[in-house]
Design an enzyme around this catalytic site. Sequence first.
Site, mmCIF file in Angstrom:
data_model
loop_
_atom_site.group_PDB
_atom_site.id
_atom_site.type_symbol
_atom_site.label_atom_id
_atom_site.label_comp_id
_atom_site.label_asym_id
_atom_site.label_seq_id
_atom_site.Cartn_x
_atom_site.Cartn_y
_atom_site.Cartn_z
ATOM 1 N N GLU A 72 0.808 -1.224 0.000
ATOM 2 C CA GLU A 72 0.000 0.000 0.000
ATOM 3 C C GLU A 72 0.841 1.273 0.000
ATOM 4 O O GLU A 72 0.530 2.238 -0.715
ATOM 5 C CB GLU A 72 -0.961 0.004 1.191
ATOM 6 C CG GLU A 72 -2.080 -1.016 1.095
ATOM 7 C CD GLU A 72 -1.664 -2.416 1.527
ATOM 8 O OE1 GLU A 72 -2.443 -3.365 1.314
ATOM 9 O OE2 GLU A 72 -0.539 -2.550 2.070
ATOM 10 N N HIS A 141 -10.083 -5.668 10.333
ATOM 11 C CA HIS A 141 -10.678 -5.513 9.007
ATOM 12 C C HIS A 141 -12.090 -4.932 9.087
ATOM 13 O O HIS A 141 -12.859 -5.050 8.135
ATOM 14 C CB HIS A 141 -10.734 -6.868 8.288
ATOM 15 C CG HIS A 141 -9.416 -7.510 8.076
ATOM 16 N ND1 HIS A 141 -8.781 -8.244 9.049
ATOM 17 C CD2 HIS A 141 -8.573 -7.505 7.004
ATOM 18 C CE1 HIS A 141 -7.618 -8.687 8.589
ATOM 19 N NE2 HIS A 141 -7.473 -8.247 7.361
#
Length: 349
Positions: A72, A141
């Site tokens: 990322e 998450h």
Amino acid sequence: MQSLQRIRPLVVNSSKCYSHAVKQMTVQEALNSALHEEMSADPNVFLMGEEISIGLLKKYGPGRVLDTPITEAGFTGIGVGAAYHGLKPIVEFMTFNFSMQAIDHIINSAAKMNYMSAGQISVPIVFRGPNGAAAGGGAQHSHCFAAWYASCPGLKVLAPYSSEDARGLLKAAIRDPDPVVFLENGLLYEESFPVSEEVLDSNFFLPIGKAKIEREGKDVTITAFSRMVGYALKAAEILEKEGISAEVINLRSIRPLDRATINASVRKTRRLVTVEDGFPQHGVGSEICTSVIEESFHYLDAPVGRITGADVLVPYNAVLERMSLPQVEDIVRAAKRTCNGSVQMASTA
């Protein structure tokens, strides 16, 4: 490099509700159609990130659709650099929880550059992906980042609910000259919504910074965004059977926040319940409550109600996960408590 001249704000009717639906479209289909159309219309738009659409890759090739490794910080930095030079990247995260790996690029490199360069550099980039609680995602998450990113000047933060929202807001985000954080909800991807001919038009987009009144009412205002809009609408149906008329506002835009629409509704209904699935402290609902207290305090007939996720990390266990997140019955209960006998309910009529 392309001209760095700022574009004018989008001006479209803020709460227009399109009628005469011609087809059903899932949120995922709406997002993909917006991507296809914007990439076809502007060769400077390109896509990079995790879990990229195979259909887009086949159509536009690896030069404009880059399926990256799970790095990322790397691909987000590349995207921001490309935006500095006039391209229009769309950076996709598998989940916004992973954007934490790239937050320096999002905040320090993207959000602040137009200010730091005295307006000389625009950063037309979109950061998109699933946000908030999923089904069994666990604490790492399931985080809602709406309040996090909305606290930073220089960013625009959008959170679509319906297919109309997804299509119209994504097209607006891609065309915008500033960095936009586009918070989707993975549990809504396969949800179908009616769309009209206007929504299907390639020129259609929705204005950033404008909320939508999904349902009009006179007794209590309920604000929500993303998946919680559906919960609020279900709660409004239940409340109607008990004699309470709830007005439901789909925020659509978290930053800028449509304070005018919210305050106008509260001045009419004289009561407010805010709904979000993020943490209670320093949340979006807290900002809405403050805005109403500052601008419409003397119109309130009751304390503001605030529905949020529990002040705990989201559990993996399904039963505990449900207990930690807002449910329709929580919204119903809060609206009744806010009305507190000042509205004559059907059960007591």
